[in-house]
Design a protein around this motif. Sequence first.
Motif, PDB file in Angstrom:
ATOM      1  N   ALA A  45       0.834  -1.203   0.000  1.00 37.68           N
ATOM      2  CA  ALA A  45       0.000   0.000   0.000  1.00 37.68           C
ATOM      3  C   ALA A  45       0.870   1.256   0.000  1.00 37.68           C
ATOM      4  CB  ALA A  45      -0.939  -0.005   1.202  1.00 37.68           C
ATOM      5  N   ILE A  46       1.945   1.245   0.779  1.00 39.55           N
ATOM      6  CA  ILE A  46       2.866   2.385   0.802  1.00 39.55           C
ATOM      7  C   ILE A  46       3.507   2.558  -0.570  1.00 39.55           C
ATOM      8  CG2 ILE A  46       5.069   3.212   1.759  1.00 39.55           C
ATOM      9  CD1 ILE A  46       4.128   1.943   4.456  1.00 39.55           C
ATOM     10  N   SER A  47       3.832   1.460  -1.224  1.00 43.14           N
ATOM     11  CA  SER A  47       4.414   1.534  -2.578  1.00 43.14           C
ATOM     12  C   SER A  47       3.455   2.197  -3.555  1.00 43.14           C
ATOM     13  CB  SER A  47       4.770   0.142  -3.082  1.00 43.14           C
ATOM     14  OG  SER A  47       5.818  -0.405  -2.334  1.00 43.14           O
ATOM     15  N   PHE A  48       2.165   1.924  -3.416  1.00 43.07           N
ATOM     16  CA  PHE A  48       1.188   2.554  -4.302  1.00 43.07           C
ATOM     17  C   PHE A  48       1.096   4.058  -4.053  1.00 43.07           C
ATOM     18  CE2 PHE A  48      -0.448  -1.741  -5.129  1.00 43.07           C
ATOM     19  CZ  PHE A  48      -0.519  -1.672  -6.512  1.00 43.07           C
ATOM     20  N   THR A  49       1.251   4.496  -2.808  1.00 42.09           N
ATOM     21  CA  THR A  49       1.236   5.941  -2.563  1.00 42.09           C
ATOM     22  C   THR A  49       2.451   6.589  -3.214  1.00 42.09           C
ATOM     23  OG1 THR A  49       2.401   5.864  -0.434  1.00 42.09           O
ATOM     24  CG2 THR A  49      -0.005   5.697  -0.367  1.00 42.09           C
ATOM     25  N   ARG A  50       3.590   5.915  -3.135  1.00 42.58           N
ATOM     26  CA  ARG A  50       4.802   6.445  -3.777  1.00 42.58           C
ATOM     27  C   ARG A  50       4.661   6.454  -5.295  1.00 42.58           C
ATOM     28  NH1 ARG A  50       8.526   3.016   0.125  1.00 42.58           N
ATOM     29  NH2 ARG A  50       8.626   4.467   1.874  1.00 42.58           N
ATOM     30  N   MET A  51       4.007   5.425  -5.813  1.00 44.54           N
ATOM     31  CA  MET A  51       3.800   5.352  -7.261  1.00 44.54           C
ATOM     32  C   MET A  51       2.925   6.511  -7.735  1.00 44.54           C
ATOM     33  SD  MET A  51       2.240   2.155  -9.497  1.00 44.54           S
ATOM     34  CE  MET A  51       2.992   1.003  -8.381  1.00 44.54           C
ATOM     35  N   ALA A  52       1.891   6.819  -6.983  1.00 47.86           N
ATOM     36  CA  ALA A  52       1.024   7.950  -7.347  1.00 47.86           C
ATOM     37  C   ALA A  52       1.820   9.246  -7.318  1.00 47.86           C
ATOM     38  CB  ALA A  52      -0.169   8.029  -6.403  1.00 47.86           C
ATOM     39  N   ASP A  53       2.663   9.420  -6.297  1.00 48.25           N
ATOM     40  CA  ASP A  53       3.506  10.619  -6.222  1.00 48.25           C
ATOM     41  C   ASP A  53       4.412  10.709  -7.448  1.00 48.25           C
ATOM     42  OD1 ASP A  53       2.377  11.110  -3.751  1.00 48.25           O
ATOM     43  OD2 ASP A  53       4.135  10.504  -2.594  1.00 48.25           O
ATOM     44  N   ALA A  54       4.999   9.577  -7.810  1.00 45.96           N
ATOM     45  CA  ALA A  54       5.912   9.564  -8.963  1.00 45.96           C
ATOM     46  C   ALA A  54       5.180   9.853 -10.268  1.00 45.96           C
ATOM     47  CB  ALA A  54       6.623   8.213  -9.042  1.00 45.96           C
ATOM     48  N   LYS A  55       3.914   9.459 -10.362  1.00 47.55           N
ATOM     49  CA  LYS A  55       3.145   9.716 -11.581  1.00 47.55           C
ATOM     50  C   LYS A  55       2.639  11.154 -11.649  1.00 47.55           C
ATOM     51  CE  LYS A  55       1.614   5.030 -12.397  1.00 47.55           C
ATOM     52  NZ  LYS A  55       0.551   4.252 -12.985  1.00 47.55           N
ATOM     53  N   ALA A  56       2.493  11.806 -10.520  1.00 47.69           N
ATOM     54  CA  ALA A  56       1.996  13.185 -10.505  1.00 47.69           C
ATOM     55  C   ALA A  56       3.072  14.178 -10.948  1.00 47.69           C
ATOM     56  CB  ALA A  56       1.486  13.550  -9.114  1.00 47.69           C
ATOM     57  N   ALA A  57       4.307  13.897 -10.620  1.00 46.11           N
ATOM     58  CA  ALA A  57       5.394  14.829 -10.939  1.00 46.11           C
ATOM     59  C   ALA A  57       5.520  15.117 -12.437  1.00 46.11           C
ATOM     60  CB  ALA A  57       6.717  14.314 -10.369  1.00 46.11           C
ATOM     61  N   PRO A  58       5.465  14.105 -13.317  1.00 47.87           N
ATOM     62  CA  PRO A  58       5.568  14.414 -14.753  1.00 47.87           C
ATOM     63  C   PRO A  58       4.407  15.256 -15.274  1.00 47.87           C
ATOM     64  CG  PRO A  58       5.949  12.070 -14.382  1.00 47.87           C
ATOM     65  CD  PRO A  58       5.510  12.668 -13.079  1.00 47.87           C
ATOM     66  N   VAL A  59       3.232  15.102 -14.692  1.00 46.13           N
ATOM     67  CA  VAL A  59       2.087  15.923 -15.116  1.00 46.13           C
ATOM     68  C   VAL A  59       2.384  17.388 -14.828  1.00 46.13           C
ATOM     69  CG1 VAL A  59      -0.353  16.448 -14.682  1.00 46.13           C
ATOM     70  CG2 VAL A  59       0.393  14.074 -14.806  1.00 46.13           C
ATOM     71  N   LEU A  60       2.861  17.660 -13.643  1.00 44.06           N
ATOM     72  CA  LEU A  60       3.190  19.041 -13.281  1.00 44.06           C
ATOM     73  C   LEU A  60       4.315  19.580 -14.164  1.00 44.06           C
ATOM     74  CD1 LEU A  60       2.990  18.648  -9.400  1.00 44.06           C
ATOM     75  CD2 LEU A  60       1.383  19.884 -10.867  1.00 44.06           C
ATOM     76  N   LYS A  70      -5.101   8.929  -4.053  1.00 47.86           N
ATOM     77  CA  LYS A  70      -3.993   9.492  -4.834  1.00 47.86           C
ATOM     78  C   LYS A  70      -4.010   8.958  -6.259  1.00 47.86           C
ATOM     79  CE  LYS A  70      -0.482  10.550  -1.403  1.00 47.86           C
ATOM     80  NZ  LYS A  70       0.944  10.794  -1.510  1.00 47.86           N
ATOM     81  N   MET A  71      -4.200   7.666  -6.427  1.00 48.36           N
ATOM     82  CA  MET A  71      -4.188   7.077  -7.772  1.00 48.36           C
ATOM     83  C   MET A  71      -5.346   7.600  -8.613  1.00 48.36           C
ATOM     84  SD  MET A  71      -1.567   5.308  -8.279  1.00 48.36           S
ATOM     85  CE  MET A  71      -1.180   3.693  -8.829  1.00 48.36           C
ATOM     86  N   ARG A  72      -6.521   7.760  -8.015  1.00 55.24           N
ATOM     87  CA  ARG A  72      -7.652   8.321  -8.764  1.00 55.24           C
ATOM     88  C   ARG A  72      -7.355   9.745  -9.204  1.00 55.24           C
ATOM     89  NH1 ARG A  72     -10.868   5.767  -5.130  1.00 55.24           N
ATOM     90  NH2 ARG A  72     -11.220   7.639  -3.915  1.00 55.24           N
ATOM     91  N   ARG A  73      -6.795  10.546  -8.304  1.00 58.02           N
ATOM     92  CA  ARG A  73      -6.509  11.945  -8.647  1.00 58.02           C
ATOM     93  C   ARG A  73      -5.444  12.048  -9.731  1.00 58.02           C
ATOM     94  NH1 ARG A  73      -7.321  14.336  -2.642  1.00 58.02           N
ATOM     95  NH2 ARG A  73      -9.581  14.302  -2.769  1.00 58.02           N
ATOM     96  N   VAL A  74      -4.408  11.246  -9.641  1.00 56.38           N
ATOM     97  CA  VAL A  74      -3.374  11.314 -10.671  1.00 56.38           C
ATOM     98  C   VAL A  74      -3.929  10.782 -11.996  1.00 56.38           C
ATOM     99  CG1 VAL A  74      -2.136   9.098 -10.420  1.00 56.38           C
ATOM    100  CG2 VAL A  74      -0.877  11.140 -10.982  1.00 56.38           C
ATOM    101  N   GLY A  75      -4.825   9.815 -11.933  1.00 53.95           N
ATOM    102  CA  GLY A  75      -5.473   9.335 -13.160  1.00 53.95           C
ATOM    103  C   GLY A  75      -6.276  10.435 -13.832  1.00 53.95           C
ATOM    104  N   TRP A  76      -7.057  11.157 -13.044  1.00 50.20           N
ATOM    105  CA  TRP A  76      -7.829  12.278 -13.605  1.00 50.20           C
ATOM    106  C   TRP A  76      -6.912  13.372 -14.118  1.00 50.20           C
ATOM    107  CZ3 TRP A  76     -12.434  12.248 -15.447  1.00 50.20           C
ATOM    108  CH2 TRP A  76     -13.360  11.312 -14.980  1.00 50.20           C
ATOM    109  N   ALA A  77      -5.790  13.592 -13.458  1.00 51.09           N
ATOM    110  CA  ALA A  77      -4.827  14.590 -13.942  1.00 51.09           C
ATOM    111  C   ALA A  77      -4.334  14.202 -15.333  1.00 51.09           C
ATOM    112  CB  ALA A  77      -3.651  14.718 -12.970  1.00 51.09           C
ATOM    113  N   TYR A  78      -4.084  12.922 -15.546  1.00 52.14           N
ATOM    114  CA  TYR A  78      -3.673  12.454 -16.875  1.00 52.14           C
ATOM    115  C   TYR A  78      -4.809  12.626 -17.883  1.00 52.14           C
ATOM    116  CZ  TYR A  78       0.901  10.460 -15.808  1.00 52.14           C
ATOM    117  OH  TYR A  78       2.219  10.299 -15.492  1.00 52.14           O
TER     118      TYR A  78
END
Length: 160
Positions: free
Chosen positions: A16-31, A133-141
């Motif tokens: 579960a912690i890995s998934f939070t880190r994965m969401a963080d890593a996916k958000a950075a390229p969007v920004l 986090k994963m839902r939000r980063v998905g919508w950001a994409y």
Amino acid sequence: MLEDRLKSHYESLSRAISFTRMADAKAAPVLALHIALLGTLATRAESLLSFESAILTALLVLYATLVLLSMILAANVYIPRHPRSNKSLIYFEDIASMPVESFIKRAKRVDSDFIERQLLEQIHTVSKIASVKMRRVGWAYYFSIPSVVLWVVLFGWGSM
């Protein structure tokens, strides 16, 4: 056996912690993408603003809206989600808020059922955080895709 269950729970928490880190890593390229595209579009701002076109205005407003939504969603991934409860012997914020002697005293007197329950509660909490986090980063994409298409149109328009 309790030891095997605790080990399994710990592995679940680690995932579960890995998934939070994965969401963080996916958000950075969007920004980063939007900041870079906005910067390049800003170089064409003067030529874009010289056109008096309702279509161009509508495209600019739509582009700005999509970029803003995408960036807000991506940036929101980094906002902490779990407030202190001052009850957990596992959650770092709760541990840090306790005086060290109080933490040691509480930790030494708990039984294995209590620790297992706390571990399971932490798995549940972190899983909810990862899911949000994963839902939000998905919508950001999702908002980024049409904004990039609009950027191409606007950038091309600004080259005219």
